[in-house]
Design a protein around this motif. Structure first.
Motif, PDB file in Angstrom:
ATOM      1  N   SER A 122     -74.878  45.260  11.357  1.00  0.00           N
ATOM      2  CA  SER A 122     -73.605  45.480  10.670  1.00  0.00           C
ATOM      3  C   SER A 122     -73.226  46.951  10.875  1.00  0.00           C
ATOM      4  O   SER A 122     -74.074  47.849  10.696  1.00  0.00           O
ATOM      5  CB  SER A 122     -73.743  45.181   9.172  1.00  0.00           C
ATOM      6  OG  SER A 122     -72.563  45.533   8.470  1.00  0.00           O
ATOM      7  N   VAL A 123     -71.978  47.214  11.257  1.00  0.00           N
ATOM      8  CA  VAL A 123     -71.548  48.569  11.609  1.00  0.00           C
ATOM      9  C   VAL A 123     -70.541  49.076  10.581  1.00  0.00           C
ATOM     10  O   VAL A 123     -69.581  48.370  10.235  1.00  0.00           O
ATOM     11  CB  VAL A 123     -70.924  48.612  13.010  1.00  0.00           C
ATOM     12  CG1 VAL A 123     -70.517  50.046  13.378  1.00  0.00           C
ATOM     13  CG2 VAL A 123     -71.897  48.050  14.052  1.00  0.00           C
ATOM     14  N   THR A 124     -70.774  50.267  10.084  1.00  0.00           N
ATOM     15  CA  THR A 124     -69.802  50.972   9.247  1.00  0.00           C
ATOM     16  C   THR A 124     -69.519  52.327   9.886  1.00  0.00           C
ATOM     17  O   THR A 124     -70.284  52.802  10.738  1.00  0.00           O
ATOM     18  CB  THR A 124     -70.333  51.176   7.815  1.00  0.00           C
ATOM     19  OG1 THR A 124     -71.512  52.006   7.860  1.00  0.00           O
ATOM     20  CG2 THR A 124     -70.678  49.852   7.151  1.00  0.00           C
ATOM     21  N   TYR A 125     -68.439  52.946   9.469  1.00  0.00           N
ATOM     22  CA  TYR A 125     -68.033  54.213  10.093  1.00  0.00           C
ATOM     23  C   TYR A 125     -67.859  55.263   9.011  1.00  0.00           C
ATOM     24  O   TYR A 125     -67.478  54.965   7.868  1.00  0.00           O
ATOM     25  CB  TYR A 125     -66.737  54.026  10.867  1.00  0.00           C
ATOM     26  CG  TYR A 125     -66.881  53.035  12.008  1.00  0.00           C
ATOM     27  CD1 TYR A 125     -67.344  53.445  13.259  1.00  0.00           C
ATOM     28  CD2 TYR A 125     -66.555  51.691  11.820  1.00  0.00           C
ATOM     29  CE1 TYR A 125     -67.481  52.541  14.300  1.00  0.00           C
ATOM     30  CE2 TYR A 125     -66.691  50.766  12.853  1.00  0.00           C
ATOM     31  CZ  TYR A 125     -67.170  51.196  14.080  1.00  0.00           C
ATOM     32  OH  TYR A 125     -67.311  50.299  15.109  1.00  0.00           O
ATOM     33  N   ALA A 126     -68.131  56.512   9.422  1.00  0.00           N
ATOM     34  CA  ALA A 126     -67.980  57.643   8.502  1.00  0.00           C
ATOM     35  C   ALA A 126     -67.437  58.843   9.260  1.00  0.00           C
ATOM     36  O   ALA A 126     -67.783  59.081  10.427  1.00  0.00           O
ATOM     37  CB  ALA A 126     -69.326  57.987   7.862  1.00  0.00           C
ATOM     38  N   THR A 171     -77.852  47.768   8.759  1.00  0.00           N
ATOM     39  CA  THR A 171     -76.541  48.432   8.730  1.00  0.00           C
ATOM     40  C   THR A 171     -76.651  49.807   9.371  1.00  0.00           C
ATOM     41  O   THR A 171     -77.504  50.619   8.977  1.00  0.00           O
ATOM     42  CB  THR A 171     -76.043  48.568   7.290  1.00  0.00           C
ATOM     43  OG1 THR A 171     -75.930  47.265   6.709  1.00  0.00           O
ATOM     44  CG2 THR A 171     -74.670  49.254   7.250  1.00  0.00           C
ATOM     45  N   ILE A 172     -75.818  50.026  10.387  1.00  0.00           N
ATOM     46  CA  ILE A 172     -75.778  51.347  11.026  1.00  0.00           C
ATOM     47  C   ILE A 172     -74.446  52.025  10.674  1.00  0.00           C
ATOM     48  O   ILE A 172     -73.421  51.352  10.525  1.00  0.00           O
ATOM     49  CB  ILE A 172     -75.948  51.263  12.555  1.00  0.00           C
ATOM     50  CG1 ILE A 172     -74.806  50.452  13.199  1.00  0.00           C
ATOM     51  CG2 ILE A 172     -77.292  50.656  12.916  1.00  0.00           C
ATOM     52  CD1 ILE A 172     -74.811  50.452  14.722  1.00  0.00           C
ATOM     53  N   THR A 173     -74.510  53.334  10.527  1.00  0.00           N
ATOM     54  CA  THR A 173     -73.308  54.118  10.240  1.00  0.00           C
ATOM     55  C   THR A 173     -73.009  55.003  11.453  1.00  0.00           C
ATOM     56  O   THR A 173     -73.882  55.776  11.895  1.00  0.00           O
ATOM     57  CB  THR A 173     -73.493  54.985   8.993  1.00  0.00           C
ATOM     58  OG1 THR A 173     -73.789  54.136   7.877  1.00  0.00           O
ATOM     59  CG2 THR A 173     -72.229  55.785   8.698  1.00  0.00           C
ATOM     60  N   VAL A 174     -71.809  54.827  11.995  1.00  0.00           N
ATOM     61  CA  VAL A 174     -71.407  55.525  13.218  1.00  0.00           C
ATOM     62  C   VAL A 174     -70.390  56.609  12.871  1.00  0.00           C
ATOM     63  O   VAL A 174     -69.445  56.387  12.083  1.00  0.00           O
ATOM     64  CB  VAL A 174     -70.798  54.542  14.236  1.00  0.00           C
ATOM     65  CG1 VAL A 174     -70.341  55.286  15.507  1.00  0.00           C
ATOM     66  CG2 VAL A 174     -71.814  53.463  14.580  1.00  0.00           C
ATOM     67  N   ASP A 219     -69.266  62.141  17.408  1.00  0.00           N
ATOM     68  CA  ASP A 219     -68.297  61.050  17.521  1.00  0.00           C
ATOM     69  C   ASP A 219     -68.913  59.886  18.307  1.00  0.00           C
ATOM     70  O   ASP A 219     -69.410  60.074  19.429  1.00  0.00           O
ATOM     71  CB  ASP A 219     -67.026  61.550  18.219  1.00  0.00           C
ATOM     72  CG  ASP A 219     -65.929  60.495  18.225  1.00  0.00           C
ATOM     73  OD1 ASP A 219     -65.703  59.889  17.158  1.00  0.00           O
ATOM     74  OD2 ASP A 219     -65.314  60.285  19.289  1.00  0.00           O
ATOM     75  N   GLY A 220     -68.931  58.691  17.699  1.00  0.00           N
ATOM     76  CA  GLY A 220     -69.496  57.490  18.349  1.00  0.00           C
ATOM     77  C   GLY A 220     -71.006  57.431  18.318  1.00  0.00           C
ATOM     78  O   GLY A 220     -71.611  56.544  18.945  1.00  0.00           O
ATOM     79  N   ILE A 221     -71.612  58.341  17.579  1.00  0.00           N
ATOM     80  CA  ILE A 221     -73.076  58.394  17.508  1.00  0.00           C
ATOM     81  C   ILE A 221     -73.543  57.848  16.158  1.00  0.00           C
ATOM     82  O   ILE A 221     -72.910  58.082  15.115  1.00  0.00           O
ATOM     83  CB  ILE A 221     -73.579  59.834  17.706  1.00  0.00           C
ATOM     84  CG1 ILE A 221     -73.114  60.401  19.050  1.00  0.00           C
ATOM     85  CG2 ILE A 221     -75.103  59.901  17.591  1.00  0.00           C
ATOM     86  CD1 ILE A 221     -73.569  59.606  20.250  1.00  0.00           C
ATOM     87  N   VAL A 222     -74.666  57.121  16.163  1.00  0.00           N
ATOM     88  CA  VAL A 222     -75.237  56.589  14.924  1.00  0.00           C
ATOM     89  C   VAL A 222     -75.839  57.741  14.140  1.00  0.00           C
ATOM     90  O   VAL A 222     -76.705  58.470  14.654  1.00  0.00           O
ATOM     91  CB  VAL A 222     -76.319  55.524  15.212  1.00  0.00           C
ATOM     92  CG1 VAL A 222     -76.962  55.052  13.896  1.00  0.00           C
ATOM     93  CG2 VAL A 222     -75.713  54.340  15.954  1.00  0.00           C
ATOM     94  N   ILE A 223     -75.354  57.893  12.921  1.00  0.00           N
ATOM     95  CA  ILE A 223     -75.862  58.989  12.100  1.00  0.00           C
ATOM     96  C   ILE A 223     -76.901  58.505  11.072  1.00  0.00           C
ATOM     97  O   ILE A 223     -77.655  59.307  10.530  1.00  0.00           O
ATOM     98  CB  ILE A 223     -74.715  59.736  11.398  1.00  0.00           C
ATOM     99  CG1 ILE A 223     -73.887  58.782  10.537  1.00  0.00           C
ATOM    100  CG2 ILE A 223     -73.840  60.439  12.420  1.00  0.00           C
ATOM    101  CD1 ILE A 223     -72.756  59.478   9.764  1.00  0.00           C
ATOM    102  N   SER A 224     -76.955  57.164  10.815  1.00  0.00           N
ATOM    103  CA  SER A 224     -77.987  56.624   9.911  1.00  0.00           C
ATOM    104  C   SER A 224     -78.069  55.113  10.085  1.00  0.00           C
ATOM    105  O   SER A 224     -77.139  54.480  10.611  1.00  0.00           O
ATOM    106  CB  SER A 224     -77.668  56.943   8.443  1.00  0.00           C
ATOM    107  OG  SER A 224     -76.509  56.265   8.012  1.00  0.00           O
TER     108      SER A 224
END
Length: 417
Positions: free
Chosen positions: A372-376, A403-406, A384-389
């Protein structure tokens, strides 16, 4: 009443009663005044083991003719009362002569087992009390289950341990009601065995219980297994049960087996087998590890032979072979390590922080996880466009959603710094 004046000198009055009318008056009272016949019975002194006969009694019947004579005497004597006269009534089905025809009866066999526990001892005593005094006539069959019936809480039976699917379990199964009564089954079976009576049915326990004679014991359930025997003698068998507080239960058979003598012979154990392994789920264990709960015990085969010596010296050997299964070897494992469970083992969630969104999704999906992808928003253009967590981490079952946060970088407006 018939009154007749006799015209003689001197004149006299004669009074008589109608027998049929007296019988009619007495008829409604017959059931209260007459006594039924009483069968002969046996009385056993369990201390001295003496058996005596309680004599039978014939029934009593009202005799209208004799009663008429007594009534007339009472009416004419001035006393105003008389005795009802009874004739001898029906004979009992089992007379004193019938009882005496069996000859002298005495102790034929007895067996005692120890009774540890509380609830199970209550159940054993309840079953013993139900059967105590039961008479098995020559040629008759006796069944514990037929005499006692189902063991229910309504009858006073309590819950205790019972062997269910090869294990002693307590106490939520229906079989736990009346748990422990197999102790009585073993005790009465041995009285049958050493009394030389015909064994119709008995089933030893599936696992060995050290307080019972090896290979010479019997379990009980309802409607099966049962303990049954036939009285193959010419005398009745009187079953008496006694117990010593919560310590022992004793079954005694009184009768006359014609002078037979029975002894037991037990073989050595043979055909040993290793315990069967069973697995139990424990999700707190790490996959690939296990905890041995019980090492189990071996199974084996044993033969018990009843050696019956008849009165004429003839020897009859009756072998009975039984196989004890042994107790299970129990091992706890993570559910995924139990054969046939179909539960997948947890796998380590790949670390995807710092990867591009596409690479992170590929890595997690390839490991069997749902992504599951979320954005921050981020302030660094390099994120930008990199997974931060990503979460959760650690070991997880395949199919778990990760869940990954991009990061999303938005350049500032012109002129802003």
């Amino acid at each position: 009443t018939i009154v007749e004046v006799i015209d003689e000198s001197p004149a006299r009055v004669e009074i008589s009663l109608d027998v049929d009318r007296v019988a009619e008056i007495l008829e409604p009272h017959r059931s209260k005044l007459e006594l039924p016949p009483v069968n002969a019975d046996f009385e056993v002194d369990i201390e001295t083991n003496e058996v005596t006969i309680i004599p039978s009694k014939n029934g009593t019947a009202l005799d209208p003719e004799s009663a008429t004579v007594e009534l007339l005497a009472a009416a004419t004597s001035g006393e105003g009362s008389g005795a009802l006269v009874f004739a001898e009534g029906a004979e009992p089905e089992f007379t004193t002569a019938d009882a005496e025809a069996f000859g002298p009866l005495g102790l034929v066999s007895e067996f005692t087992t120890k009774t540890p526990g509380v609830e199970r001892v209550h159940n054993i005593h309840l079953m013993a009390d139900t059967i105590d005094g039961y008479v098995v006539w020559p040629g008759e069959e006796f069944s514990v289950n037929e005499v006692v019936g189902p063991r229910t809480e309504a009858k006073g039976y309590k819950r205790d341990g019972a062997i269910i699917n090869g294990e002693v379990i307590c106490c939520d199964e229906p079989a736990n009601v009346g748990g422990g009564v197999s102790q009585y089954g073993t005790t009465i079976y041995n009285a049958i065995f050493f009394g030389c009576y015909e064994d119709l049915e008995h089933t030893p326990h599936s696992i060995y219980i050290s307080r019972y004679p090896e290979g010479r014991e019997a379990t009980l359930g309802y409607p099966k297994p049962d303990v049954r025997f036939r009285n193959n003698t010419d005398a009745p068998v009187i079953i008496r049960n006694t117990y010593d507080g919560n310590s022992t239960i004793t079954v005694k058979f009184y009768g006359n087996n014609g002078g037979r003598l029975c002894e037991a012979e037990r073989s050595e154990r043979s055909n040993y087998t290793d315990p069967k392994t069973v697995y139990e789920a424990n999700a707190s264990l790490a996959p690939g590890t296990e905890n041995i709960v019980s090492k189990g015990s071996q199974g084996w085969t044993v033969t018990v032979t009843r050696i019956m010596t008849m009165e004429d010296g003839t020897v009859i050997r009756e072998p009975y072979t039984h196989r004890y299964r042994g107790t299970f070897r129990k091992i706890e494992r993570h559910p995924c390590d139990i054969p046939g469970s179909g539960v997948p083992c947890p796998v380590e969630v790949p670390g995807v922080s710092g990867l591009s969104e596409a690479d992170a999704v590929a890595a997690l999906s390839g490991a069997g996880f749902v992504v599951s992808v979320t954005y921050a928003d981020v302030s660094d253009a390099s994120q930008d466009g990199i997974v931060i967590s990503s979460e959760p981490g650690g070991s997880r079952s395949p199919g778990t959603t990760i869940t990954i946060t991009v990061g999303v970088y938005t350049p500032p407006p012109d002129g802003d710094s």
